[in-house]
Design an enzyme around this catalytic site. Sequence first.
Site, PDB file in Angstrom:
ATOM      1  N   HIS A 406      35.022  33.513  45.257  1.00  0.00           N
ATOM      2  CA  HIS A 406      35.063  34.984  45.292  1.00  0.00           C
ATOM      3  C   HIS A 406      33.672  35.566  45.593  1.00  0.00           C
ATOM      4  CE1 HIS A 406      39.150  34.526  43.834  1.00  0.00           C
ATOM      5  NE2 HIS A 406      38.661  33.655  42.964  1.00  0.00           N
ATOM      6  N   GLU A 421      35.333  36.738  37.178  1.00  0.00           N
ATOM      7  CA  GLU A 421      35.213  35.357  37.641  1.00  0.00           C
ATOM      8  C   GLU A 421      34.016  35.169  38.558  1.00  0.00           C
ATOM      9  OE1 GLU A 421      37.834  32.048  40.159  1.00  0.00           O
ATOM     10  OE2 GLU A 421      38.625  34.070  39.823  1.00  0.00           O
ATOM     11  N   HIS A 474      35.518  27.706  40.208  1.00  0.00           N
ATOM     12  CA  HIS A 474      36.293  28.907  39.910  1.00  0.00           C
ATOM     13  C   HIS A 474      36.488  29.036  38.400  1.00  0.00           C
ATOM     14  CE1 HIS A 474      37.871  30.063  43.989  1.00  0.00           C
ATOM     15  NE2 HIS A 474      37.349  28.865  44.248  1.00  0.00           N
ATOM     16  N   GLU A 537      38.483  24.569  37.968  1.00  0.00           N
ATOM     17  CA  GLU A 537      38.772  25.757  37.160  1.00  0.00           C
ATOM     18  C   GLU A 537      38.098  25.536  35.810  1.00  0.00           C
ATOM     19  OE1 GLU A 537      40.014  28.422  38.177  1.00  0.00           O
ATOM     20  OE2 GLU A 537      41.542  28.085  39.720  1.00  0.00           O
TER      21      GLU A 537
END
Length: 575
Positions: A406, A421, A474, A537
């Site tokens: 992102h 995030e 992430h 993650e």
Amino acid sequence: MPADAGQIQSWSYDSRANRLVFSTSSGVQPRAQLIFNPTRLVIDLPGTTLGSAASSRMIGTEVAEVRLGQFNSQTARIVIELSPGYVIDPQQVVVQGETPTQWTVQLPTPERGETPTAIAPSPSAPPASAATLPVNGAGTRLENVRVTPDGFFIRTTGEAASVDVDQGSQAITVDFSNTVLSSQVIADLPVNRYGVGSLTFSQLDTSPPTARVIMNLNQSGMEWQASASSGGVVLLPRNRALAQELDQLPSDLSEVPAQVSPSSGSLSTIQAIALQDGETQLLIRADGPIRPTSQWDAASGSYQITVAGAQLAERISGPQLSANSPLVRVRVRQATADTVVIQVEPAPGTQLGNLNQLSSQLAALPINRSDQAISVPPPNTPGSSGTALGVQNREGRVVVVIDPGHGGRDPGAVGRGGIQEKDIVLSISNQVASLLEQQGIMVVMTRRDDREVDLQPRVSMAEQANADLFVSIHANAISLSRPEVNGAETYYYSDAGLRLARVIHDSMLGTGIRDRGIRQARFYVLVNTSMPAVLLETGFVTGEEDARLLADPAFRTRMAEAIANGIAQYVRQNF
């Protein structure tokens, strides 16, 4: 607009060389599309504003005008419009970054020729308020089509529609006399309902004008009837029992099947959101009844779909988009405990149709694009954040790409206490890079600060750097009503990626975070990279345990150390 947004500093167009040159105050990754009617080359600059650059300039005979505008609050747009009757070959358009801030757009010599025609208009901006009065001397305008529980409803405005039905064995033709097509109509609309594979719309050159709808049949010999009703025409199969038996609902909508969460009360769970039928429609599938509504969101310039009485499945995301996808972005979020919001941002040249309710559990957003995408590689010269740092002298060292997810106007998941995030993973990623470099491993960062980078440029950076490993970092999310969901997950696609995933995942568990396992997935950055690649993650920003940890700088440092140790261990074992 983010405080660090770039600006267009200067631009010029050389009509003799058919070349546009422009510069920006900070690095940018342009997107380019060739759009027709009229023919124009559209170059979008994400994360950029106009600044003080001149807004337009008339050019000459073949190229009529170059103009600049602000497509939305985050994107500046440059349009090179050709004079009527001139065309260019999109395959010969070259967009090249000498540096991340210095760009050249080389056009081939425009030639006289015919431009492709399209039912849908090319701009992707939200439609203006639709006029209800027909145009071009017609008494009726065909607006759109909607799937009903027993057939199709063609909505019209103006005078009551007069239709003529021609039954064929493979297709049924329905002509609407004295009717023109709305610009919102999708030329070829896949439906796969009631034995009808698709609906094709066209405008006949007759006087008065005739709009034609062709029902392409999956089952030969089916008969349909048309009858006018208030506000449109109803199309119904004569043999309704057979039509129901032939009813085909799309299945296997997602390349990565979602893990369905247990239902909460009467909420339906959104299981999949995916592009289907050659990226001509966006499908939304739930495990229970849904009745989504939609509208254009003026603030973001996106098409917003709201699904009340719904929750997201435990592991779900929007479709994986490439640089040439008809959609720039699909954002999915749990807006409230019982409302899901899907924001769709179309690419230039993409027209969105009206949201169709295909069944009680399935909705489809038609997508039509009348343009041609032009590939824009990342800039050649290294040095600016958001571009590959370049590997000019490897000296035999291993090269690892660290990819913080992102960034910029895309915050990623937003969790408890407003943590984002993009901030969490950037903090972790920068520390991972520093730790690896201290061990003699060469690192390429896809971004080092808070800026937006599309998926394809991230892949291109890794390929151009001839990287040995790719690690995307992430943070996870689910509904805020599910605080009990916590833990780390690691994703891979290839067998080589699985070996890397196992080593890094085991190392991450040393931080004390819960273990949610290693899984195979077709994420864009995993499928399209040629080296071993994983997506990490690092915890759930929506989890009661993980949100507290991820907000703690000391934990982020421990997580960075664990990831770096896992990568270093893999390098020692394999290089």
